[in-house]
Motif scaffolding. Structure first.
Motif, PDB file in Angstrom:
ATOM      1  N   ILE A   1       0.872  -1.170   0.000  1.00 12.45           N
ATOM      2  CA  ILE A   1       0.000   0.000   0.000  1.00 12.45           C
ATOM      3  C   ILE A   1       0.907   1.218   0.000  1.00 12.45           C
ATOM      4  O   ILE A   1       1.993   1.175   0.573  1.00 12.45           O
ATOM      5  CB  ILE A   1      -0.920  -0.006   1.250  1.00 12.45           C
TER       6      ILE A   1
ATOM      7  N   GLN B   1       1.096   5.746   0.278  1.00 14.61           N
ATOM      8  CA  GLN B   1       0.412   6.949   0.737  1.00 14.61           C
ATOM      9  C   GLN B   1       1.260   8.163   0.383  1.00 14.61           C
ATOM     10  O   GLN B   1       2.280   8.425   1.036  1.00 14.61           O
ATOM     11  CB  GLN B   1       0.179   6.898   2.249  1.00 14.61           C
TER      12      GLN B   1
ATOM     13  N   LEU C   1      -4.705   6.573   1.220  1.00 12.03           N
ATOM     14  CA  LEU C   1      -4.085   5.270   1.033  1.00 12.03           C
ATOM     15  C   LEU C   1      -4.491   4.660  -0.305  1.00 12.03           C
ATOM     16  O   LEU C   1      -5.646   4.784  -0.730  1.00 12.03           O
ATOM     17  CB  LEU C   1      -4.519   4.345   2.176  1.00 12.03           C
TER      18      LEU C   1
ATOM     19  N   TRP D   1      -4.093   0.924  -2.381  1.00 12.72           N
ATOM     20  CA  TRP D   1      -3.633  -0.453  -2.474  1.00 12.72           C
ATOM     21  C   TRP D   1      -2.919  -0.654  -3.803  1.00 12.72           C
ATOM     22  O   TRP D   1      -3.430  -0.244  -4.852  1.00 12.72           O
ATOM     23  CB  TRP D   1      -4.829  -1.397  -2.364  1.00 12.72           C
TER      24      TRP D   1
ATOM     25  N   ASN E   1      -1.029  -7.565  -4.242  1.00  7.66           N
ATOM     26  CA  ASN E   1      -0.691  -8.652  -3.326  1.00  7.66           C
ATOM     27  C   ASN E   1       0.042  -9.747  -4.073  1.00  7.66           C
ATOM     28  O   ASN E   1      -0.162  -9.945  -5.283  1.00  7.66           O
ATOM     29  CB  ASN E   1      -1.956  -9.297  -2.752  1.00  7.66           C
TER      30      ASN E   1
ATOM     31  N   TYR F   1       4.045   1.002   2.273  1.00  2.00           N
ATOM     32  CA  TYR F   1       3.861   0.074   3.379  1.00  2.00           C
ATOM     33  C   TYR F   1       3.750  -1.355   2.836  1.00  2.00           C
ATOM     34  O   TYR F   1       3.038  -1.577   1.829  1.00  2.00           O
ATOM     35  CB  TYR F   1       2.562   0.359   4.134  1.00  2.00           C
TER      36      TYR F   1
ATOM     37  N   PHE G   1      -6.315  -5.285   5.990  1.00  2.00           N
ATOM     38  CA  PHE G   1      -4.868  -5.223   6.090  1.00  2.00           C
ATOM     39  C   PHE G   1      -4.431  -5.175   7.557  1.00  2.00           C
ATOM     40  O   PHE G   1      -4.686  -4.228   8.278  1.00  2.00           O
ATOM     41  CB  PHE G   1      -4.354  -3.969   5.375  1.00  2.00           C
TER      42      PHE G   1
ATOM     43  N   TRP H   1       0.728  -4.133   9.490  1.00  2.00           N
ATOM     44  CA  TRP H   1       1.407  -3.253   8.542  1.00  2.00           C
ATOM     45  C   TRP H   1       2.871  -3.126   8.944  1.00  2.00           C
ATOM     46  O   TRP H   1       3.198  -3.187  10.124  1.00  2.00           O
ATOM     47  CB  TRP H   1       0.805  -1.841   8.577  1.00  2.00           C
ATOM     48  N   GLY H   2       3.734  -2.926   7.949  1.00  2.00           N
ATOM     49  CA  GLY H   2       5.075  -2.501   8.250  1.00  2.00           C
ATOM     50  C   GLY H   2       5.065  -1.039   8.658  1.00  2.00           C
ATOM     51  O   GLY H   2       4.028  -0.365   8.581  1.00  2.00           O
TER      52      GLY H   2
END
Lengths: 122, 109
Positions: free
Chosen positions: A39, A41, A47, A49, A52, A96, A109, A112-113
Motif C-alpha cells: 500500500i 500513501q 491510502l 492499495w 498482493n 507500506y 490489512f 502493517w510494516g
C-alpha cells in the motif's frame, strides 16, 4: 506475531524503477495463510492499495498501476518485493508492506510494516 | 472500481463527545468493510472489520455499523488519543481491487 519491515532506496530518479523489499519475521512467508501486499500513501494524502502476492508467486495488482507493477516472493529469505517502473514525482509516497488473509470475506490489512518514504526526484 | 466516499472530510469534536463518521460505497459491498485509524506520523491501525467487528485490542468506545452502501464509525466518547485520520476500506470487489475512502480527520474542537 508477524512483523514486517520495508527496505530500499529512499530516492529514485524519474523514469527509473522503484524497488522495495519487505522482510517478514515472526512467521514463515511460505504459507497459504496470508497474502503479502503493498500500500502507498503520498505525503498528506490517502491510502492506495498496490497489489498482493501469494506464496505460490500468484499476484493481484491494482488495475490502474498493473502495467508498471511487479511483485515477487522469495521464500528462502522470507521476503517479498515490489518493483514499480517508469516512476514520476506522482509516485513519491510512503510505501507500506502489509498482510491479508486470503479469504474473500477477510481481505483487510493487518499487520502493517512501519513504512518507508520514497522520493522520486532527479 | 468501487468508490468509497467519506464524510465529513474534517470533524471537529470536543473531548468526551461522540463522533460519527460516514463511509458511502458506490455499489453494495455487503459487510465487507474495514476501518483504520492513522495518527500523525504513524502507520494505519485496523479498528473494525466485517463492518462491525472490533479488531483485537480496540476499545469498546469504537463501534461500526452498516451494510450495503452506507456505513458508520462511531467513537462514543472521544479521548485525546483518538484524534486522528480514519479511513474505510472495502474488500467486496475481489479480485478486481481493494479500495480506500479518502479519509476523515477528527480534530479537537
Amino acid at each position: 506475531q508477524l512483523q514486517l519491515q520495508e527496505s530500499g532506496p529512499g530516492l529514485v530518479k524519474p523514469s527509473e524503477t522503484l524497488s522495495l523489499t519487505c522482510t517478514v519475521s515472526g512467521g514463515s512467508i511460505n504459507t497459504n495463510n496470508y497474502y503479502w501486499g503493498w500500500i502507498r500513501q503520498p505525503p498528506g494524502k490517502g491510502l492506495e492499495w498496490l497489489g498482493n502476492v501469494f506464496y505460490t508467486g500468484s499476484t493481484f495488482y491494482n488495475p490502474s498501476l498493473k502495467s508498471r507493477l511487479t511483485m515477487s516472493i522469495d521464500t528462502s529469505r522470507n521476503q517479498f518485493s515490489l518493483r514499480l517502473s517508469s516512476v514520476t514525482a506522482a509516485d513519491t509516497a510512503v510505501y507500506y508492506c502489509v498482510t491479508l488473509v486470503p479469504v474473500i470475506t477477510n481481505l483487510w490489512f493487518d499487520p502493517w510494516g512501519q513504512g518507508t518514504l520514497v522520493f522520486v526526484s532527479s | 472500481e468501487i468508490v468509497l466516499t467519506q464524510s465529513p472530510a474534517t470533524l471537529s469534536v470536543s473531548p468526551g463527545k461522540r463522533a460519527t463518521l460516514s463511509c458511502r460505497a458506490s455499489q453494495s459491498v455487503n459487510t465487507n468493510l474495514a476501518w483504520y485509524q492513522q495518527k500523525r506520523g504513524q502507520t494505519p491501525r485496523l479498528l473494525i472489520y466485517g463492518a462491525s467487528t472490533r479488531a483485537t485490542g480496540i476499545p469498546a468506545r469504537f463501534s461500526g455499523s452498516g451494510s450495503g452502501t452506507e456505513f458508520t464509525l462511531t467513537i462514543s466518547s472521544l479521548q485525546s488519543e483518538d484524534f486522528a485520520v480514519y479511513y474505510c476500506q472495502q474488500y467486496n470487489n475481489w479480485p478486481e481491487g481493494l479500495t480506500f475512502g479518502g479519509g476523515t480527520k477528527v480534530e479537537i474542537k
